[in-house]
Design a protein around this motif. Structure first.
Motif, PDB file in Angstrom:
ATOM      1  N   GLU A 274     -71.680 -27.003 -77.106  1.00 36.01           N
ATOM      2  CA  GLU A 274     -72.002 -26.387 -78.559  1.00 36.01           C
ATOM      3  C   GLU A 274     -71.354 -27.206 -79.384  1.00 36.01           C
ATOM      4  OE1 GLU A 274     -72.827 -22.322 -78.649  1.00 36.01           O
ATOM      5  OE2 GLU A 274     -72.982 -21.931 -76.429  1.00 36.01           O
ATOM      6  N   SER A 275     -71.955 -27.453 -80.630  1.00 36.04           N
ATOM      7  CA  SER A 275     -71.154 -28.217 -81.543  1.00 36.04           C
ATOM      8  C   SER A 275     -70.049 -27.113 -82.152  1.00 36.04           C
ATOM      9  CB  SER A 275     -72.262 -28.587 -82.674  1.00 36.04           C
ATOM     10  OG  SER A 275     -72.892 -27.355 -83.422  1.00 36.04           O
ATOM     11  N   SER A 276     -70.315 -25.971 -82.103  1.00 32.64           N
ATOM     12  CA  SER A 276     -69.233 -25.350 -82.797  1.00 32.64           C
ATOM     13  C   SER A 276     -68.157 -24.580 -81.958  1.00 32.64           C
ATOM     14  CB  SER A 276     -69.920 -24.189 -83.842  1.00 32.64           C
ATOM     15  OG  SER A 276     -70.803 -23.437 -82.860  1.00 32.64           O
ATOM     16  N   VAL A 277     -68.285 -25.072 -80.385  1.00 35.37           N
ATOM     17  CA  VAL A 277     -67.273 -24.537 -79.614  1.00 35.37           C
ATOM     18  C   VAL A 277     -66.704 -25.820 -79.013  1.00 35.37           C
ATOM     19  CG1 VAL A 277     -67.255 -23.333 -77.429  1.00 35.37           C
ATOM     20  CG2 VAL A 277     -68.882 -22.530 -79.213  1.00 35.37           C
ATOM     21  N   PRO A 278     -65.457 -25.734 -78.640  1.00 33.66           N
ATOM     22  CA  PRO A 278     -64.832 -26.722 -77.927  1.00 33.66           C
ATOM     23  C   PRO A 278     -65.439 -27.130 -76.753  1.00 33.66           C
ATOM     24  CG  PRO A 278     -63.218 -25.213 -78.817  1.00 33.66           C
ATOM     25  CD  PRO A 278     -64.434 -24.405 -79.134  1.00 33.66           C
ATOM     26  N   LYS A 279     -65.594 -28.336 -76.701  1.00 33.61           N
ATOM     27  CA  LYS A 279     -66.189 -29.106 -75.554  1.00 33.61           C
ATOM     28  C   LYS A 279     -65.612 -28.798 -74.017  1.00 33.61           C
ATOM     29  CE  LYS A 279     -68.054 -33.544 -74.141  1.00 33.61           C
ATOM     30  NZ  LYS A 279     -68.034 -35.078 -74.355  1.00 33.61           N
ATOM     31  N   ARG A 280     -64.035 -28.637 -74.129  1.00 36.30           N
ATOM     32  CA  ARG A 280     -63.521 -28.240 -72.815  1.00 36.30           C
ATOM     33  C   ARG A 280     -63.963 -27.362 -72.210  1.00 36.30           C
ATOM     34  NH1 ARG A 280     -60.011 -26.514 -77.106  1.00 36.30           N
ATOM     35  NH2 ARG A 280     -59.222 -24.563 -77.036  1.00 36.30           N
ATOM     36  N   THR A 281     -64.535 -26.320 -72.773  1.00 32.03           N
ATOM     37  CA  THR A 281     -64.974 -25.105 -72.004  1.00 32.03           C
ATOM     38  C   THR A 281     -66.075 -25.393 -71.022  1.00 32.03           C
ATOM     39  OG1 THR A 281     -66.653 -24.532 -73.708  1.00 32.03           O
ATOM     40  CG2 THR A 281     -64.555 -23.440 -73.920  1.00 32.03           C
ATOM     41  N   ILE A 282     -66.878 -26.218 -71.408  1.00 31.17           N
ATOM     42  CA  ILE A 282     -68.249 -26.977 -70.541  1.00 31.17           C
ATOM     43  C   ILE A 282     -67.634 -27.763 -69.641  1.00 31.17           C
ATOM     44  CG2 ILE A 282     -70.195 -28.097 -70.502  1.00 31.17           C
ATOM     45  CD1 ILE A 282     -70.839 -25.018 -71.072  1.00 31.17           C
ATOM     46  N   GLU A 283     -66.521 -28.515 -70.017  1.00 33.87           N
ATOM     47  CA  GLU A 283     -65.919 -29.599 -69.187  1.00 33.87           C
ATOM     48  C   GLU A 283     -65.330 -29.104 -68.086  1.00 33.87           C
ATOM     49  OE1 GLU A 283     -65.092 -33.375 -72.149  1.00 33.87           O
ATOM     50  OE2 GLU A 283     -63.682 -32.048 -72.076  1.00 33.87           O
ATOM     51  N   ALA A 284     -64.657 -27.841 -68.297  1.00 34.88           N
ATOM     52  CA  ALA A 284     -64.059 -27.063 -67.255  1.00 34.88           C
ATOM     53  C   ALA A 284     -65.181 -26.290 -66.262  1.00 34.88           C
ATOM     54  CB  ALA A 284     -63.156 -25.862 -67.981  1.00 34.88           C
ATOM     55  N   LEU A 285     -66.215 -26.093 -66.691  1.00 41.45           N
ATOM     56  CA  LEU A 285     -67.160 -25.604 -65.751  1.00 41.45           C
ATOM     57  C   LEU A 285     -67.842 -26.628 -64.878  1.00 41.45           C
ATOM     58  CD1 LEU A 285     -69.186 -23.500 -64.963  1.00 41.45           C
ATOM     59  CD2 LEU A 285     -70.609 -23.858 -66.989  1.00 41.45           C
ATOM     60  N   GLN A 286     -68.050 -27.763 -65.675  1.00 48.09           N
ATOM     61  CA  GLN A 286     -68.492 -28.961 -64.886  1.00 48.09           C
ATOM     62  C   GLN A 286     -67.577 -29.269 -63.784  1.00 48.09           C
ATOM     63  OE1 GLN A 286     -68.517 -32.863 -66.626  1.00 48.09           O
ATOM     64  NE2 GLN A 286     -70.338 -33.473 -65.905  1.00 48.09           N
TER      65      GLN A 286
ATOM     66  N   ALA B 234     -74.706 -32.182 -64.664  1.00 52.76           N
ATOM     67  CA  ALA B 234     -74.579 -32.962 -65.522  1.00 52.76           C
ATOM     68  C   ALA B 234     -74.385 -32.285 -67.019  1.00 52.76           C
ATOM     69  CB  ALA B 234     -75.934 -33.929 -66.050  1.00 52.76           C
ATOM     70  N   ILE B 235     -73.827 -32.863 -67.989  1.00 57.85           N
ATOM     71  CA  ILE B 235     -73.836 -32.292 -69.362  1.00 57.85           C
ATOM     72  C   ILE B 235     -74.878 -32.757 -70.034  1.00 57.85           C
ATOM     73  CG2 ILE B 235     -72.391 -32.138 -71.574  1.00 57.85           C
ATOM     74  CD1 ILE B 235     -69.882 -32.171 -70.053  1.00 57.85           C
ATOM     75  N   GLY B 236     -75.856 -32.023 -70.460  1.00 59.92           N
ATOM     76  CA  GLY B 236     -77.172 -32.343 -70.947  1.00 59.92           C
ATOM     77  C   GLY B 236     -77.152 -32.807 -72.446  1.00 59.92           C
ATOM     78  N   GLY B 237     -76.344 -32.675 -72.988  1.00 60.13           N
ATOM     79  CA  GLY B 237     -76.124 -32.898 -74.491  1.00 60.13           C
ATOM     80  C   GLY B 237     -75.417 -31.891 -75.203  1.00 60.13           C
ATOM     81  N   THR B 238     -75.308 -31.841 -76.593  1.00 56.64           N
ATOM     82  CA  THR B 238     -74.734 -31.020 -77.521  1.00 56.64           C
ATOM     83  C   THR B 238     -75.643 -30.171 -78.292  1.00 56.64           C
ATOM     84  OG1 THR B 238     -72.770 -32.333 -77.538  1.00 56.64           O
ATOM     85  CG2 THR B 238     -73.203 -30.723 -79.318  1.00 56.64           C
ATOM     86  N   LEU B 239     -75.732 -29.030 -78.204  1.00 58.73           N
ATOM     87  CA  LEU B 239     -76.671 -28.029 -78.817  1.00 58.73           C
ATOM     88  C   LEU B 239     -76.008 -27.658 -80.215  1.00 58.73           C
ATOM     89  CD1 LEU B 239     -78.196 -26.183 -75.964  1.00 58.73           C
ATOM     90  CD2 LEU B 239     -79.069 -28.352 -76.965  1.00 58.73           C
ATOM     91  N   TYR B 240     -76.968 -27.332 -81.233  1.00 61.06           N
ATOM     92  CA  TYR B 240     -76.437 -26.669 -82.374  1.00 61.06           C
ATOM     93  C   TYR B 240     -76.532 -25.145 -82.255  1.00 61.06           C
ATOM     94  CZ  TYR B 240     -76.372 -31.467 -84.446  1.00 61.06           C
ATOM     95  OH  TYR B 240     -75.946 -32.624 -84.838  1.00 61.06           O
ATOM     96  N   SER B 241     -75.609 -24.258 -82.390  1.00 62.12           N
ATOM     97  CA  SER B 241     -75.837 -22.832 -82.205  1.00 62.12           C
ATOM     98  C   SER B 241     -75.398 -22.143 -83.124  1.00 62.12           C
ATOM     99  CB  SER B 241     -74.853 -22.552 -80.808  1.00 62.12           C
ATOM    100  OG  SER B 241     -73.489 -22.767 -80.962  1.00 62.12           O
ATOM    101  N   ASP B 242     -74.057 -22.022 -83.679  1.00 63.87           N
ATOM    102  CA  ASP B 242     -73.834 -21.075 -84.723  1.00 63.87           C
ATOM    103  C   ASP B 242     -73.634 -21.829 -85.854  1.00 63.87           C
ATOM    104  OD1 ASP B 242     -73.730 -18.919 -83.027  1.00 63.87           O
ATOM    105  OD2 ASP B 242     -71.499 -18.937 -82.842  1.00 63.87           O
ATOM    106  N   ALA B 243     -73.850 -23.124 -86.164  1.00 59.01           N
ATOM    107  CA  ALA B 243     -73.911 -24.039 -87.191  1.00 59.01           C
ATOM    108  C   ALA B 243     -74.999 -25.070 -87.039  1.00 59.01           C
ATOM    109  CB  ALA B 243     -72.623 -24.598 -87.515  1.00 59.01           C
ATOM    110  N   LEU B 244     -75.474 -25.376 -88.014  1.00 60.11           N
ATOM    111  CA  LEU B 244     -76.425 -26.570 -88.362  1.00 60.11           C
ATOM    112  C   LEU B 244     -75.626 -28.018 -88.320  1.00 60.11           C
ATOM    113  CD1 LEU B 244     -78.908 -25.524 -91.212  1.00 60.11           C
ATOM    114  CD2 LEU B 244     -79.188 -25.084 -88.639  1.00 60.11           C
ATOM    115  N   GLY B 245     -76.457 -29.242 -88.062  1.00 60.46           N
ATOM    116  CA  GLY B 245     -75.733 -30.254 -88.094  1.00 60.46           C
ATOM    117  C   GLY B 245     -75.266 -30.916 -89.613  1.00 60.46           C
ATOM    118  N   THR B 246     -74.781 -31.984 -89.536  1.00 54.56           N
ATOM    119  CA  THR B 246     -74.250 -32.454 -90.753  1.00 54.56           C
ATOM    120  C   THR B 246     -75.082 -32.327 -91.963  1.00 54.56           C
ATOM    121  OG1 THR B 246     -72.676 -33.899 -89.581  1.00 54.56           O
ATOM    122  CG2 THR B 246     -73.071 -34.453 -91.807  1.00 54.56           C
TER     123      THR B 246
END
Length: 305
Positions: free
Chosen positions: A242-254, A265-277
């Protein structure tokens, strides 16, 4: 100490200014999350002046008001926020603003239809924007609020809302069609935290978040191991950052899954609690939703072909 200074500064500004509209006559609006900012902009158009507190990649669960935010809040005619304790660190500030018009868009919804949550003081999951029907209700609520506050521009607000409402209805139809291409047994969405429960309920996904509904809760080793076992058991082949959550949490799960001789696989980054740029397609609610669904469906289909 810093918290006390900000609150003192806030009240000094409130009582030290008359909070008059600018010479342009535009309504001064402050919004919290990027989703709300986008919603109010689509309805308010050019006759309002909107200042959003949070930007892309910002986690509203952990957001604290800065001194600059205090100034914006003090000078606002209306403040739109999500409510349901999404902006947990701002609740105390909002509660003390008795002489300001603070509007929680969640107040537009029937609480009996919301998903319960033990993680929030409201006892409800606050991620309401992932239910498009809720967002339609929120939009109607914002339009009515603006019409009442600035009656001379009521027709403008109504027209803007009708136009945006049609876009949201089209969005729901397009997303539904895209998701139909993904078999129901493959609709398992594993993310950093449970921001997507309303999305899951709307489109028949089983949603599992590593950190629970609030990012303020830390995922422990047992949480990681438990979810790794779930992924293996259900043959889930793609998980999402998720774009608003540190990537390390999912990497630890992987890593935990791979340690058990399975691949995910890490399928990509989703926007959850905030929109994109801001200024990009993903920087809008509609663009964000389309991007998320495309990312999810393509990753889960590809991994299960």
């Amino acid at each position: 100490m810093k918290k006390s200074i900000l609150i003192i500064a806030f009240f000094s500004l409130i009582f030290g200014c008359k909070n008059e509209k600018k010479a342009s006559g535009k309504l001064q609006i402050v919004t919290t999350t990027t989703m709300i900012t986008d919603l109010v902009k689509n309805i308010g158009g050019d006759v309002v002046d909107i200042k959003g507190l949070m930007g892309s990649g910002v986690d509203p669960h952990l957001y604290k008001a800065s001194e600059g935010d205090v100034t914006k809040l003090a000078n606002a005619d209306i403040i739109f926020y999500n409510g349901l304790h999404l902006e947990g660190k701002l609740v105390e500030v909002f509660e003390k603003m008795k002489n300001k018009k603070t509007i929680a868009i969640a107040d537009a919804l029937d609480k009996n239809t919301l998903i319960g949550s033990e993680y929030f003081a409201s006892n409800f999951d606050p991620h309401i924007w992932f239910n498009i029907d809720y967002w339609l209700q929120a939009g109607a609520f914002v339009s009515q609020t603006l019409e009442a506050e600035l009656p001379e521009q009521a027709e403008t607000f109504r027209k803007n809302w009708e136009n945006y409402k049609a876009q949201l209805i089209t969005l729901k139809a397009e997303i539904t069609k895209t998701i139909e291409a993904l078999p129901k047994e493959q609709r398992i969405l594993v993310t950093a935290h449970d921001a997507f429960n309303y999305f899951g309920k709307s489109f028949n996904f089983e949603v599992v978040g590593l950190q629970g509904i609030s990012t303020a809760t830390e995922a422990g080793v047992q949480d990681v191991q438990k979810l790794a076992a779930f992924i293996i058991e259900h043959k889930v082949r793609a998980i999402f950052v998720e774009s608003s959550v540190p990537k390390r949490t999912i990497e630890a799960l992987q890593a935990a899954v791979k340690s058990k001789n399975h691949d995910v696989a890490i399928g990509g980054t989703l926007y959850s609690d905030a929109l994109g740029t801001a200024g990009t397609v993903e920087g809008t609610y509609i663009g964000m939703f389309k991007y998320n669904v495309k990312t999810i469906v393509e990753a889960l289909k590809a991994s299960n072909d």
